[in-house]
Motif scaffolding. Structure first.
Motif, PDB file in Angstrom:
ATOM      1  N   THR A  28     -21.371 -30.517-174.493  1.00 16.62           N
ATOM      2  CA  THR A  28     -21.845 -31.659-175.270  1.00 16.62           C
ATOM      3  C   THR A  28     -23.293 -31.871-174.883  1.00 16.62           C
ATOM      4  N   PHE A  29     -24.169 -31.255-175.630  1.00 16.57           N
ATOM      5  CA  PHE A  29     -25.568 -31.110-175.229  1.00 16.57           C
ATOM      6  C   PHE A  29     -26.238 -32.450-174.948  1.00 16.57           C
ATOM      7  N   SER A  30     -25.938 -33.442-175.749  1.00 12.75           N
ATOM      8  CA  SER A  30     -26.609 -34.731-175.587  1.00 12.75           C
ATOM      9  C   SER A  30     -26.149 -35.482-174.350  1.00 12.75           C
ATOM     10  N   SER A  31     -25.155 -34.971-173.653  1.00  6.48           N
ATOM     11  CA  SER A  31     -24.686 -35.588-172.407  1.00  6.48           C
ATOM     12  C   SER A  31     -25.353 -34.981-171.181  1.00  6.48           C
ATOM     13  N   TYR A  32     -26.320 -34.101-171.417  1.00  5.45           N
ATOM     14  CA  TYR A  32     -26.947 -33.382-170.324  1.00  5.45           C
ATOM     15  C   TYR A  32     -28.444 -33.641-170.251  1.00  5.45           C
ATOM     16  N   ILE A  33     -28.913 -33.866-169.038  1.00  9.58           N
ATOM     17  CA  ILE A  33     -30.324 -33.754-168.746  1.00  9.58           C
ATOM     18  C   ILE A  33     -30.616 -32.257-168.662  1.00  9.58           C
ATOM     19  N   MET A  34     -31.688 -31.821-169.286  1.00 11.90           N
ATOM     20  CA  MET A  34     -32.031 -30.408-169.284  1.00 11.90           C
ATOM     21  C   MET A  34     -33.312 -30.180-168.502  1.00 11.90           C
ATOM     22  N   GLY A  35     -33.320 -29.094-167.759  1.00  9.99           N
ATOM     23  CA  GLY A  35     -34.478 -28.810-166.931  1.00  9.99           C
ATOM     24  C   GLY A  35     -34.917 -27.365-167.011  1.00  9.99           C
ATOM     25  N   TRP A  36     -36.149 -27.136-166.600  1.00  6.55           N
ATOM     26  CA  TRP A  36     -36.685 -25.787-166.427  1.00  6.55           C
ATOM     27  C   TRP A  36     -37.071 -25.621-164.956  1.00  6.55           C
ATOM     28  N   PHE A  37     -36.716 -24.494-164.415  1.00  6.87           N
ATOM     29  CA  PHE A  37     -37.055 -24.123-163.052  1.00  6.87           C
ATOM     30  C   PHE A  37     -37.688 -22.735-163.092  1.00  6.87           C
ATOM     31  N   ARG A  38     -38.327 -22.356-162.004  1.00 10.37           N
ATOM     32  CA  ARG A  38     -38.891 -21.010-161.935  1.00 10.37           C
ATOM     33  C   ARG A  38     -38.796 -20.476-160.528  1.00 10.37           C
ATOM     34  N   GLN A  39     -38.785 -19.151-160.436  1.00 13.68           N
ATOM     35  CA  GLN A  39     -38.743 -18.492-159.135  1.00 13.68           C
ATOM     36  C   GLN A  39     -39.680 -17.295-159.155  1.00 13.68           C
TER      37      GLN A  39
END
Length: 119
Positions: A28-39
């Motif tokens: 349920t996409f709208s129930s999630y905080i979305m983030g970007w990370f990098r390595q």
């Protein structure tokens, strides 16, 4: 089955731009905080940016503030990272991640997309 699939990485010269995309499914996409990370090679994974469920609140690491913009489209279950004025130190594998509200840990991760910035 939850899947996060990143795309849009590649090789770009310093000063150039790329737009990363992350397609989400099985949640349920709208129930999630979305983030970007990098390595980066030889380094630990680090936070880049995140966006609230509605898109109204965003946060960035100081190293990318003013150059990167995170956005989302809940109808399409997509999250984006627009990267401008890229620097060689931005070279890394970039990961999309989802954190179910109100948990504090990211629950799901994509497989990553390589971004290489040449000087």
């Amino acid at each position: 089955q939850v899947q996060l699939v990143e795309s849009g990485g590649g090789l770009v010269q310093a000063g150039g731009s790329l737009r990363l995309s992350c397609a989400a499914s099985g949640l349920t996409f709208s129930s999630y905080i979305m983030g970007w990370f990098r390595q980066a090679p030889g380094k630990e994974r680090e936070f880049v940016a995140h966006i609230s469920w509605g898109g109204g609140n965003t946060a960035y690491d100081d190293s990318v503030k003013g150059r990167f913009t995170i956005s989302r489209d809940n109808a399409k279950k997509m999250v984006y990272l627009q990267m401008n004025s890229l620097k060689p130190e931005d070279t890394a594998v970039y990961y999309c991640a989802g954190r179910r509200i109100p948990t504090t840990e990211y629950n799901y991760w994509g497989q990553g997309t390589q971004v290489t910035v040449s000087s």
